[in-house]
Design a protein around this motif. Structure first.
Motif, PDB file in Angstrom:
ATOM      1  N   PHE A 580       0.992  -0.894  -0.254  1.00 15.13           N
ATOM      2  CA  PHE A 580       0.074   0.150   0.142  1.00 15.13           C
ATOM      3  C   PHE A 580       0.993   1.487   0.125  1.00 15.13           C
ATOM      4  CE2 PHE A 580      -3.160  -3.014   0.388  1.00 15.13           C
ATOM      5  CZ  PHE A 580      -4.693  -2.201   0.424  1.00 15.13           C
ATOM      6  N   GLY A 593       0.979   2.873   4.116  1.00 11.47           N
ATOM      7  CA  GLY A 593       0.452   1.090   4.357  1.00 11.47           C
ATOM      8  C   GLY A 593       0.468   0.985   6.040  1.00 11.47           C
ATOM      9  N   THR A 596      -2.370   2.544   7.427  1.00  8.03           N
ATOM     10  CA  THR A 596      -4.016   1.572   6.951  1.00  8.03           C
ATOM     11  C   THR A 596      -3.765   0.184   7.563  1.00  8.03           C
ATOM     12  OG1 THR A 596      -2.708   1.576   4.898  1.00  8.03           O
ATOM     13  CG2 THR A 596      -4.574   3.292   5.664  1.00  8.03           C
ATOM     14  N   ASN A 600      -6.317  -2.666   6.133  1.00  7.65           N
ATOM     15  CA  ASN A 600      -5.913  -3.514   4.597  1.00  7.65           C
ATOM     16  C   ASN A 600      -6.144  -5.096   4.709  1.00  7.65           C
ATOM     17  OD1 ASN A 600      -5.114  -1.672   3.032  1.00  7.65           O
ATOM     18  ND2 ASN A 600      -3.746  -0.799   3.825  1.00  7.65           N
ATOM     19  N   ASP A 603      -9.673  -6.334   5.110  1.00 10.77           N
ATOM     20  CA  ASP A 603      -9.869  -6.179   3.087  1.00 10.77           C
ATOM     21  C   ASP A 603      -9.636  -7.633   2.755  1.00 10.77           C
ATOM     22  OD1 ASP A 603     -11.338  -3.585   3.919  1.00 10.77           O
ATOM     23  OD2 ASP A 603      -9.948  -3.107   2.453  1.00 10.77           O
ATOM     24  N   HIS A 661      -8.087   4.205   6.958  1.00  8.80           N
ATOM     25  CA  HIS A 661      -8.778   3.643   6.310  1.00  8.80           C
ATOM     26  C   HIS A 661      -7.792   3.860   4.900  1.00  8.80           C
ATOM     27  CE1 HIS A 661     -12.009   3.634   8.583  1.00  8.80           C
ATOM     28  NE2 HIS A 661     -12.526   2.686   8.565  1.00  8.80           N
ATOM     29  N   ALA A 662      -7.245   3.024   3.961  1.00  9.67           N
ATOM     30  CA  ALA A 662      -6.787   3.704   2.371  1.00  9.67           C
ATOM     31  C   ALA A 662      -8.163   4.274   1.216  1.00  9.67           C
ATOM     32  CB  ALA A 662      -6.470   2.302   1.928  1.00  9.67           C
ATOM     33  N   ARG A 667      -8.766   0.137  -1.902  1.00 10.06           N
ATOM     34  CA  ARG A 667      -9.117  -0.555  -1.211  1.00 10.06           C
ATOM     35  C   ARG A 667      -9.322  -1.992  -2.472  1.00 10.06           C
ATOM     36  NH1 ARG A 667     -13.018   0.835   3.891  1.00 10.06           N
ATOM     37  NH2 ARG A 667     -13.082  -1.131   4.300  1.00 10.06           N
ATOM     38  N   THR A 670      -7.266  -4.989  -4.025  1.00 13.95           N
ATOM     39  CA  THR A 670      -7.166  -5.806  -2.102  1.00 13.95           C
ATOM     40  C   THR A 670      -7.374  -7.353  -3.675  1.00 13.95           C
ATOM     41  OG1 THR A 670      -7.774  -4.736  -0.887  1.00 13.95           O
ATOM     42  CG2 THR A 670      -7.968  -7.030  -0.619  1.00 13.95           C
TER      43      THR A 670
END
Length: 700
Positions: A580, A593, A596, A600, A603, A661-662, A667, A670
C-alpha cells in the motif's frame, strides 16, 4: 488499527448518522414519497442480478487497474455534488436513509408519545432558523460568561474538566478526535475485561491533526485560513480584539500540536495500554490541578484510568501551567463559539462551513439545513430514531439471510485457520477459540437506550445539543463501577457502516448497511458475497488484524501467539504495508501503508474468506454465467463496485494524513492478493497489478 474495526467510518462519508451534512439529493418529506431522480437512475443501472455493468470501463484491462475496469464509466460521468467532499457507490443508501429518517423526525413532531415527541422537538428546534436568528448570541452567553469569570489556574482546571465529553471511540469506530483539551472513552478495560474503564485521550485542536500545525506548504496556507476563521468567530461574538486574540490562540494550539502523539503512535494499541491510578496524574503529568479537573468532570471518585497517549497528556498538562490564563480563556471562548456555530445565527454557521467545509475539505456548498438537522438529531437521540427506523425499514427476511451469511463466513474463516501451513497447533487452537466465541449483532441492538432524562425544548437548539452531549457523557461515566453491558451498541441502526468490537469479540452490522449495493435480497449470491459478504469477512478479520490479533477470545489484551507464529504474521503485515505504500494518489504523495494496515489486513482476509464462503454455499449447484459474467467475475466485481468513490483533492489529502482506511480506489485493488481473481479475469504476468504467487499477501 487503533483497531480499525469500523468498515467505512470516514472512508467515503457514508455514515448517515454521523455525517448527514455531507449528503446529496432532494429528499421526500413523507415515508411513502417517490424516490429521487438519483435513486431511480442508480437503480436503472443495475442488471438483472444487481450489478451496474454500465459503470465499467472495458477499455481498461482488469489486470492493469481493476478499480477503473469495474468503475471507470461511473467515475467519468459522475460529478461530486456541491455539498459533498466525496461521493460513493452507496449514496443511494445514504439518500434513502436520510429521507427515511427525515420522515420519522418530521412526523415525530406531532406525536402524543413523549419519547417520540422528543425526536420531533429536537429536529424542529434545529430547523427553526427564524428563532435562532432572533435569539442571536444569547444562547451561548452563559458559557462565555463562565469562561470570562475564570480567576485562576485551579478554576481553569475545573472548567476544562467540565468540557470533558464522551466524544472519542478508540477501538470500535477509530475516532480519536476531540476539540476539547482531553476526550474520554468509557469502555471495557482492555487489561481487565470484566470491568469498564475511562480512557483519557489527547485533544484540543481546531484542525484535524498535529500535522496541520507543524508541516509547511499547503498546511501553512490552512493555518493562515484557520487564524482568519478564529478571528471571524470572535468578531461575530462582539470581541473588539479578535485579530490579536486569534494570533495567540493559534500559537497555543501549535504548542498543543507539538505535544500530541502522531497518528501512527495513536494507532498502536500496545502504546495506548497505560494503566494509571488517579494519583499518577499529578506525578506523571504535572501542571494541571488534576483534583479540580476531575471534580469538574465528575470523575473525582474514579481511581483507575487508561491514558492512551501519556506523553501528550503530560505535555498538555504542562501547557495548562505554563501558558497565560488569559490566553487559555481566549482559547476556550473560541472553542465554545466553534462548537456552538451550527446552532447560532446564519453568519456563524456560514463562517464555520466556509472553513471546515470549503477550506479544509474543498466542499463548495453547505448541505441543506434538513440534512444537518437529521445528522444532529441522530447524534442526540439516535437510538430512539433507530427503533422506529427498524420497525419501518428492516424486515425479518433480510435479517435471517444476513445472519445465515455471517454464519457461513465465520465457518469459512475457521477453515482458513485450519489450512494455515505456517501456524503452529497451539496458536491455531487459540485462534479457533476466538472464532468460536464470536458474537454477531445484526440489524439493531437487543436493548434500546432510554432518553427519558434528556430535556429537549422546541425553541432551544443550542441548549438541546449541549444537554444531549452532557447526557451522553453522564450516561457513559455512569457505567464505571457497574458490570460490563455486552449488548450496548456504539453505532445506530440507521448508520451505513459495520463494526468489530475487539474488547468483546463481537460484530455489529446495522440495518442500514443491509441495502443495495451491499446487500440485495433480489440479487445474485455472487454479488452479495462479494459486497456484504466481504464486509462481514472484513469485520471478522478485524479480530485478527495487526491490532485485533493482540486480543484473546475474552477481549483481553493478551499475547496468545507463539513467538515464531507472531513473527510470520508480522512479516505478512509488513509486506502488505509495503504494497500500500507503493500506491500514489498524487505525485510524491503515497498511501500510508502502516497507518492503514489494520483495514488492509481486514480487506485481504475478509475478501478471501467471503470468496471461500461463496464457493462453499454453492453446495454442488451448477454455476451460471449471467449477462456474460461468470460467478467468480460477479463476486470480484461486486466487491470493487462497493468501493467506487470520488473525493475532492483537499478531502483526499486530509484523508491520507488522518484516515486509517486507504482510499476506495486502492481498497478495490485488494483483489490482487486473491489467487482466484487471476483466472477469473485472465490476469497475466506483465500487467500492472500482477503479483507472482509468492508476493500475494495472504495473512489469514
Amino acid at each position: 488499527m487503533a483497531l480499525q474495526r469500523s468498515l467505512l467510518m470516514l472512508a467515503i462519508g457514508a455514515a448517515v448518522a454521523l455525517s448527514g451534512c455531507d449528503k446529496d439529493g432532494t429528499a421526500p418529506t413523507a415515508a411513502n414519497a417517490p424516490e429521487t431522480p438519483a435513486q431511480a437512475a442508480a437503480k436503472a443501472q443495475l442488471g438483472s442480478f444487481g450489478f451496474d455493468a454500465s459503470g465499467m470501463d472495458r477499455n481498461v484491462a482488469a489486470g492493469d487497474n481493476f478499480f477503473d475496469f469495474a468503475n471507470g464509466g461511473w467515475v467519468q460521468r459522475t460529478e461530486i455534488p456541491a455539498d459533498r467532499s466525496s461521493y460513493g457507490s452507496f449514496n443511494v443508501i445514504a439518500e434513502k436513509t436520510l429521507a427515511d429518517t427525515r420522515a420519522i423526525m418530521e412526523e415525530a413532531g406531532t406525536s402524543d408519545a413523549v419519547d417520540v415527541r422528543r425526536i420531533g422537538d429536537y429536529y424542529a428546534a434545529f430547523m427553526d432558523e427564524a428563532g435562532i436568528e432572533a435569539r442571536g448570541v444569547a444562547p451561548v452567553q452563559p458559557q462565555l460568561r463562565a469562561i470570562a469569570g475564570i480567576a485562576d489556574k485551579q478554576a481553569l482546571a475545573r472548567t476544562l474538566g467540565t468540557t470533558l465529553r464522551a466524544d472519542v471511540d478508540l477501538l470500535n469506530a477509530t475516532n480519536f478526535y476531540t476539540p476539547h483539551l482531553f476526550g474520554v472513552w468509557v469502555s471495557v478495560d482492555l487489561l481487565q475485561p470484566d470491568r469498564n474503564a475511562p480512557y483519557l485521550v489527547q485533544g484540543g485542536l481546531g484542525m484535524p491533526d498535529r500535522d496541520f500545525y507543524l508541516q509547511d506548504g499547503r498546511m501553512a496556507e490552512l493555518r493562515t485560513a484557520y487564524q482568519t476563521y478564529v478571528a471571524k468567530l470572535l468578531e461575530l461574538s462582539g470581541d473588539k480584539d479578535a485579530a490579536a486574540k486569534a494570533t495567540r490562540i493559534v500559537a497555543l494550539e501549535t504548542k498543543i500540536a507539538r505535544a500530541h502523539a502522531t497518528q501512527e503512535e495513536t494507532n498502536d494499541v500496545q502504546k495506548g495500554a497505560n494503566a494509571w491510578k488517579q494519583a499518577d496524574l499529578a506525578g506523571k503529568a504535572p501542571g494541571m490541578d488534576w483534583n479540580a479537573f476531575l471534580d469538574g468532570a465528575n470523575l473525582g471518585a474514579q481511581q483507575d484510568f487508561i491514558v492512551w497517549q501519556p506523553k501528550a497528556v503530560a505535555g498538555l498538562s504542562k501547557l495548562v501551567a505554563s501558558e497565560p490564563l488569559e490566553v487559555w480563556k481566549d482559547y476556550m471562548r473560541f472553542h465554545a463559539l466553534d462548537e456552538a456555530a451550527a446552532y447560532l445565527p446564519k453568519a456563524f454557521a456560514d463562517a464555520s462551513f466556509a472553513f471546515h467545509g470549503t477550506t479544509m475539505s474543498g466542499t463548495p456548498q453547505q448541505s441543506e439545513r434538513w440534512k444537518r438537522a437529521v445528522a444532529d438529531t441522530n447524534t442526540a437521540v439516535g437510538e430512539a430514531v433507530g427503533k422506529i427506523y427498524v420497525e419501518r425499514h428492516f424486515d425479518a427476511n433480510t435479517k435471517a439471510r444476513a445472519d445465515e451469511m455471517a454464519r457461513n463466513i465465520i465457518a469459512a474463516f475457521a477453515k482458513r485457520i485450519d489450512a494455515l501451513e505456517w501456524m503452529s497447533p497451539e496458536t491455531k487452537a487459540r485462534a479457533k477459540a476466538k472464532v468460536a466465541g464470536l458474537k454477531v449483532d445484526m440489524g439493531y441492538p437487543s436493548t434500546w437506550r432510554d432518553y427519558s432524562a434528556l430535556e429537549v425544548k422546541r425553541d432551544d437548539a443550542l441548549g438541546n445539543a449541549q444537554r444531549a452531549s452532557l447526557f451522553e457523557y453522564q450516561r457513559n461515566i455512569a457505567k464505571l463501577g457497574k458490570p460490563v453491558d455486552h449488548s450496548e451498541w456504539a453505532m445506530l441502526p440507521q448508520t451505513i457502516n459495520a463494526m468489530n468490537v475487539p474488547l468483546e469479540n463481537r460484530l455489529v452490522f446495522p440495518a442500514a448497511i443491509l441495502q443495495p449495493p451491499f446487500f440485495d435480497g433480489a440479487a445474485d449470491d455472487a454479488i452479495n458475497y462479494g459486497a456484504i459478504g466481504a464486509v462481514i469477512g472484513h469485520e471478522i478479520s478485524h479480530g485478527f488484524d495487526n491490532a485485533g490479533a493482540l486480543f484473546d477470545e475474552t477481549g483481553k489484551l493478551h499475547n496468545w501467539w507463539t513467538p515464531n507464529d507472531l513473527k510470520q504474521f508480522n512479516a505478512a503485515g509488513d509486506a502488505l504495508a509495503m504494497q500500500f505504500d507503493s500506491y500514489e494518489p498524487f505525485p510524491g504523495v503515497h498511501v500510508n501503508g502502516r497507518l492503514t494496515l489494520g483495514e488492509n489486513i481486514a480487506d485481504v482476509a475478509g475478501l478471501g474468506t467471503a470468496y471461500d464462503a461463496y464457493r462453499l454455499s454453492l453446495q454442488g449447484k451448477q454455476e451460471q454465467t449471467l449477462e456474460g459474467f461468470t460467478p467468480d467475475q460477479r463476486f470480484f466485481l461486486g466487491f470493487a463496485q462497493a468501493w467506487r468513490s470520488k473525493a475532492r483533492e483537499q478531502a483526499l489529502r486530509n484523508s491520507l494524513l488522518t484516515n486509517v482506511h486507504a482510499p476506495g480506489q486502492f481498497r478495490a485493488l485488494t483483489v490482487r492478493n486473491i489467487d482466484a481473481w487471476y483466472p477469473a479475469f485472465e490476469v497475466k504476468d506483465g500487467q500492472k497489478l500482477y503479483l507472482t504467487p509468492d508476493k500475494r499477501v495472504k495473512v489469514w
